[in-house]
Design a protein around this motif. Structure first.
Motif, mmCIF file in Angstrom:
data_model
loop_
_atom_site.group_PDB
_atom_site.id
_atom_site.type_symbol
_atom_site.label_atom_id
_atom_site.label_comp_id
_atom_site.label_asym_id
_atom_site.label_seq_id
_atom_site.Cartn_x
_atom_site.Cartn_y
_atom_site.Cartn_z
ATOM 1 N N MET A 221 0.750 -1.157 0.105
ATOM 2 C CA MET A 221 0.069 0.051 0.001
ATOM 3 C C MET A 221 0.856 1.136 -0.056
ATOM 4 O O MET A 221 0.552 2.077 -0.530
ATOM 5 C CB MET A 221 -0.959 0.009 1.257
ATOM 6 C CG MET A 221 -1.880 -1.060 1.342
ATOM 7 S SD MET A 221 -3.163 -1.181 -0.060
ATOM 8 C CE MET A 221 -4.172 0.148 0.244
ATOM 9 N N GLN A 222 1.954 1.139 0.884
ATOM 10 C CA GLN A 222 2.818 2.319 0.663
ATOM 11 C C GLN A 222 3.522 2.568 -0.436
ATOM 12 O O GLN A 222 3.577 3.740 -1.129
ATOM 13 C CB GLN A 222 3.995 2.143 1.926
ATOM 14 C CG GLN A 222 3.520 2.426 3.495
ATOM 15 C CD GLN A 222 4.528 1.804 4.382
ATOM 16 O OE1 GLN A 222 5.533 1.264 3.779
ATOM 17 N NE2 GLN A 222 4.097 1.942 5.515
ATOM 18 N N LEU A 223 3.866 1.487 -1.282
ATOM 19 C CA LEU A 223 4.479 1.787 -2.572
ATOM 20 C C LEU A 223 3.539 2.363 -3.683
ATOM 21 O O LEU A 223 3.847 2.955 -4.344
ATOM 22 C CB LEU A 223 4.894 0.276 -2.964
ATOM 23 C CG LEU A 223 6.410 -0.280 -2.324
ATOM 24 C CD1 LEU A 223 6.505 -1.418 -2.802
ATOM 25 C CD2 LEU A 223 7.542 0.516 -2.549
ATOM 26 N N ILE A 224 2.201 1.740 -3.515
ATOM 27 C CA ILE A 224 1.346 2.346 -4.552
ATOM 28 C C ILE A 224 0.887 3.696 -4.303
ATOM 29 O O ILE A 224 0.857 4.483 -5.430
ATOM 30 C CB ILE A 224 0.024 1.673 -4.174
ATOM 31 C CG1 ILE A 224 0.116 -0.005 -4.762
ATOM 32 C CG2 ILE A 224 -1.084 2.102 -5.037
ATOM 33 C CD1 ILE A 224 -1.157 -0.835 -4.520
ATOM 34 N N GLU A 225 1.135 3.899 -2.929
ATOM 35 C CA GLU A 225 0.737 5.623 -2.738
ATOM 36 C C GLU A 225 1.917 6.507 -3.087
ATOM 37 O O GLU A 225 1.595 7.602 -3.417
ATOM 38 C CB GLU A 225 0.417 5.602 -1.083
ATOM 39 C CG GLU A 225 -0.876 5.292 -1.033
ATOM 40 C CD GLU A 225 -1.363 5.465 0.603
ATOM 41 O OE1 GLU A 225 -1.892 6.135 0.712
ATOM 42 O OE2 GLU A 225 -0.588 4.891 1.441
ATOM 43 N N THR A 226 3.140 6.001 -3.112
ATOM 44 C CA THR A 226 4.202 6.727 -2.962
ATOM 45 C C THR A 226 5.121 6.693 -4.289
ATOM 46 O O THR A 226 6.226 7.518 -4.426
ATOM 47 C CB THR A 226 5.166 6.514 -1.920
ATOM 48 O OG1 THR A 226 5.839 5.433 -1.892
ATOM 49 C CG2 THR A 226 4.686 6.731 -0.571
ATOM 50 N N GLN A 227 4.907 5.615 -5.004
ATOM 51 C CA GLN A 227 5.549 5.493 -6.323
ATOM 52 C C GLN A 227 4.810 5.372 -7.504
ATOM 53 O O GLN A 227 4.396 4.457 -8.013
ATOM 54 C CB GLN A 227 6.456 4.128 -6.307
ATOM 55 C CG GLN A 227 7.660 4.297 -5.065
ATOM 56 C CD GLN A 227 8.327 3.095 -5.108
ATOM 57 O OE1 GLN A 227 8.483 2.470 -6.224
ATOM 58 N NE2 GLN A 227 9.322 2.978 -4.272
ATOM 59 N N PRO A 228 4.113 6.591 -7.707
ATOM 60 C CA PRO A 228 3.235 6.443 -9.005
ATOM 61 C C PRO A 228 3.711 6.292 -10.266
ATOM 62 O O PRO A 228 3.050 5.836 -11.248
ATOM 63 C CB PRO A 228 2.600 7.930 -8.764
ATOM 64 C CG PRO A 228 3.541 8.731 -8.026
ATOM 65 C CD PRO A 228 4.056 7.848 -7.144
ATOM 66 N N GLU A 229 4.944 6.369 -10.615
ATOM 67 C CA GLU A 229 5.461 6.090 -11.609
ATOM 68 C C GLU A 229 5.892 4.679 -11.848
ATOM 69 O O GLU A 229 6.216 4.103 -13.083
ATOM 70 C CB GLU A 229 6.889 6.887 -12.048
ATOM 71 C CG GLU A 229 7.900 6.389 -11.287
ATOM 72 C CD GLU A 229 7.919 6.696 -9.704
ATOM 73 O OE1 GLU A 229 8.887 6.572 -8.909
ATOM 74 O OE2 GLU A 229 6.937 7.564 -9.233
ATOM 75 N N ALA A 230 5.580 3.707 -10.806
ATOM 76 C CA ALA A 230 6.338 2.297 -10.858
ATOM 77 C C ALA A 230 5.096 1.700 -11.842
ATOM 78 O O ALA A 230 4.130 1.704 -11.886
ATOM 79 C CB ALA A 230 6.268 1.809 -9.401
ATOM 80 N N THR A 231 5.683 0.667 -12.550
ATOM 81 C CA THR A 231 5.124 -0.321 -13.299
ATOM 82 C C THR A 231 5.110 -1.792 -12.634
ATOM 83 O O THR A 231 4.416 -2.492 -12.906
ATOM 84 C CB THR A 231 5.647 -0.538 -14.577
ATOM 85 O OG1 THR A 231 7.138 -0.655 -14.565
ATOM 86 C CG2 THR A 231 5.281 0.849 -15.309
#
Length: 265
Positions: A221-231
């Motif tokens: 959840m933290q990654l989804i929120e904080t890394q919007p450019e991630a694929t």
């Protein structure tokens, strides 16, 4: 999920989505569904066993449920029609359903049924799910397909060859769909779990090697929120497997994985 269109898109809007997660009656899928519902999303949980769905609905009033067998093409089509009729604003599909089973390819009579079931669930299932929803998702102003691969898509566990192969296929499918959908409103995210303490494999829920489920979902959840450019959604624990070849450590990591833990995915 809303807002992930590239590095300039700002933080992801992780609430206000309508999300269907087939294969979410336990483990990572259910934990993720609960977290997403708590963030203000409408979440529909799909599963094969009606009794589990009934219990989940009773214990989680915020979750909607629908029966779906992702090994059955007719069930997928029927469930998709049900979901879209009730939730025409659906904008996120998470292809969570999967199985992981030990195979011994040195004894041919013993592995073929397992291998075929694994391909049907882990590869045909997501393909059929995406096919059932892709036309609808392209009508939404901002939509997401989240696939679920594994660290074992990149570094193999000896005892689960077909599982490894299906997850590698999901990775490449995700990469390819992202290219095809680049000019549409649909983005493709790939969740890459390490070994997590779930019932996916016997003994995995108590494995010291496996990551605690709550810790995994919290980090996701933290990654989804904080890394919007991630694929690719990668918790720290999966990078040992994910980037073994890039680090020039592939042989060592394969050896370590297969010596260290019989369940590690």
């Amino acid at each position: 999920m809303n807002g992930v269109t590239g590095p300039d898109s700002g933080d992801m809007n992780i609430s206000g989505n309508t999300i269907f997660i087939p294969g979410a009656t336990s483990g990572i899928g259910l934990a993720l569904a609960q977290q997403l519902a708590a963030r203000g999303n409408t979440v529909i949980v799909g599963g094969r066993r009606q009794e589990l769905l009934t219990t989940i609905a009773a214990e989680n009033p915020a979750l909607d449920t629908v029966r779906i067998d992702t090994t059955d093409a007719d069930s997928i089509r029927s469930a998709a029609a049900t979901v879209l009729a009730k939730h025409p604003d659906l904008d996120v599909l998470v292809t969570m359903a999967g199985i992981m089973r030990v195979e011994d390819w040195t004894a041919p009579a013993g592995f073929l049924d397992t291998a075929e079931a694994t391909v049907t669930t882990n590869l045909l299932g997501p393909i059929r799910l995406i096919a059932a929803f892709i036309e609808h998702l392209q009508t939404r102003p901002d939509a997401t397909i989240m696939t679920v691969s594994s660290g074992l898509a990149f570094t193999p566990l000896r005892v689960t060859p077909t599982y490894n192969a299906t997850k590698a296929a999901i990775h490449m499918l995700s990469e390819s769909l992202r290219l095809q959908l680049a000019d549409t409103t649909v983005q493709v995210l790939e969740l890459e779990p390490p070994s997590v303490r779930t019932a996916l494999m016997p003994g995995q829920e108590t494995s010291d090697f496996a990551m605690p489920l709550d810790d995994f979902v919290t980090e996701v959840m933290q990654l989804i929120e904080t890394q919007p450019e991630a694929t690719e959604i990668q918790v720290e624990n999966v990078k040992f497997l994910r980037y073994a070849e890039a680090r020039g450590e592939y042989d060592q990591v394969v050896s370590t994985l297969n010596r260290r833990d019989p369940h590690g995915h």
